[in-house]
Design an enzyme around this catalytic site. Structure first.
Site, mmCIF file in Angstrom:
data_model
loop_
_atom_site.group_PDB
_atom_site.id
_atom_site.type_symbol
_atom_site.label_atom_id
_atom_site.label_comp_id
_atom_site.label_asym_id
_atom_site.label_seq_id
_atom_site.Cartn_x
_atom_site.Cartn_y
_atom_site.Cartn_z
ATOM 1 C CG HIS A 168 17.840 26.478 28.711
ATOM 2 N ND1 HIS A 168 18.060 27.829 28.724
ATOM 3 C CD2 HIS A 168 18.748 26.010 27.780
ATOM 4 C CE1 HIS A 168 19.272 28.057 28.333
ATOM 5 N NE2 HIS A 168 19.438 27.227 27.481
ATOM 6 C CG ASP A 205 25.322 26.846 28.811
ATOM 7 O OD1 ASP A 205 25.528 25.726 28.628
ATOM 8 O OD2 ASP A 205 24.706 27.609 27.972
ATOM 9 C CG HIS A 207 22.468 28.937 25.409
ATOM 10 N ND1 HIS A 207 23.383 28.076 25.185
ATOM 11 C CD2 HIS A 207 21.948 29.359 24.292
ATOM 12 C CE1 HIS A 207 23.511 28.101 23.991
ATOM 13 N NE2 HIS A 207 22.718 28.633 23.197
ATOM 14 C CG ASP A 285 26.923 26.628 25.619
ATOM 15 O OD1 ASP A 285 27.675 27.262 26.423
ATOM 16 O OD2 ASP A 285 25.833 26.810 25.748
#
Length: 358
Positions: A168, A205, A207, A285
């Site tokens: 991120h 991931d 995200h 995740d």
């Protein structure tokens, strides 16, 4: 923001050239690449990775001790010898300036800024020297591990940084527990030091990896396959425009559907781009029960996912770097260790140093 202005920015060519020369010189003078003896395996970890300070780390759902627990599981299971682990060096300010702006790095001298990025408000109340020592030092050490991993992968065929994957964070902005842009840094070091010109990021991931997407928005040397849940953070619609191959998986997606989508995505990626390095962001995740990922992938599904990506690289003889990235359940460490053990059993990695058997 990257020290080298993007080609879409209207700047004099001499300014862009100067910035690129400065970046190159910083990379060439860095001490993050060093020779690793064959008695070590390309698995990178330092006890400094783990974050623990007065219980404050428990205020975020991320398990900030998972990196050490992964290694302890591997050692206890006889998969890995502690003496064979490679310890990286900490990234310095000059190392970080390869991608990060001076203003962004200066902003981290304010504890309030760090508290927002790592999503732990009480950190704002701590003296910054403590934040540097207890929070940012572990992250900088992991950055060193991600950067070194590319060198080891080119030499040995693969490397795993038991940490990193801060996808991120871009050159001028952190967020989502990601303070430094280790993926972008790893790739820029590989461009210069390893003479690599084509890199594929496989970001699995849960995200969206909006940080590296922004950093390489106009860089055709980087192909990004991002398979993510669009219904969760970061909702970065601008960065989605920079994804080379976008695969969206809705909340509740289960193992078989997920792996079928991955199989198809890897086939497409293999046809679309011929990389010299694969950077695999292997967040866990996506696990069933993860409070943030909202997907329903079984532990065995993680193992099969990782095996598919390693086989993709092995079949094409492409060096692969794996980063562990996100994962917000205590079970993640065990799942990652089991997956690494499976990769070893399947002959996709060799976790025995040249000095003898584990």
């Amino acid at each position: 923001m990257s020290t080298a202005p993007s080609s879409s920015t209207a700047v004099p060519s001499s300014t862009a050239t100067d910035a690129e020369t400065l970046r190159r010189n910083r990379i060439l003078s860095s001490k993050l690449y060093f020779d690793v003896p064959l008695s070590k395996v390309p698995l990178i970890y330092s006890p400094s990775y783990d974050i623990a300070f007065l219980g404050i780390e428990k205020l975020h759902p991320f398990d900030s001790s998972k990196w050490g627990r992964i290694c302890r599981f591997l050692i206890a299971g006889g998969v890995l010898d502690n003496k064979c682990i490679v310890e990286p060096r900490e990234a310095t300010k000059d190392d970080l300036l390869v991608v990060h702006s001076e203003s962004y790095l200066n902003s981290l001298k304010r504890s309030s800024t760090v508290s927002i990025i790592i999503e732990v408000p009480p950190v704002a109340l701590l003296p910054n020297f403590l934040v540097q020592q207890k929070v940012l030092h572990p992250f900088r050490k992991q950055v060193g591990g991600s950067i070194l991993a590319a060198k080891l992968a080119k030499e040995r065929g693969w490397a795993i940084n038991v940490g990193g994957g801060f996808h991120h964070c871009s050159g001028d902005k952190g967020g989502g527990f990601c303070v430094y842009a280790d993926i972008s840094l790893c790739i820029h070091y590989a461009f210069v030091q390893l003479h690599i010109s084509r890199v594929m990021i496989i970001d699995l991931d849960a995200h969206q990896g909006n940080g590296h997407e922004k950093d390489f928005s106009d860089d055709r040397r980087v192909y990004i396959l991002d398979m993510y849940n669009p219904e969760i953070y970061p909702f970065d619609y601008e960065a989605r425009r920079y994804i080379s191959q976008k695969v969206e998986v809705a909340s509740g997606t289960a193992t078989d559907e997920y792996l079928a989508k991955l199989d198809e995505a890897l086939k497409v990626a293999g046809r679309m781009f011929d990389p010299e390095l694969v950077l695999y962001n292997a967040g866990t995740d996506i696990l069933d029960g993860d409070p943030l990922g909202r997907l329903k992938i079984s532990p065995d599904g993680i193992t099969r996912r990782d095996e598919k990506v390693f086989r993709f690289s092995r079949e094409r003889n492409i060096p692969l770097v794996m980063l562990t990235s996100g994962g917000y359940m205590k079970s993640s460490a065990r799942v990652i260790a089991d997956s690494i053990e499976n990769l070893s059993k399947k002959g996709l990695i060799d976790v025995v140093g040249s000095s003898g058997k584990v």
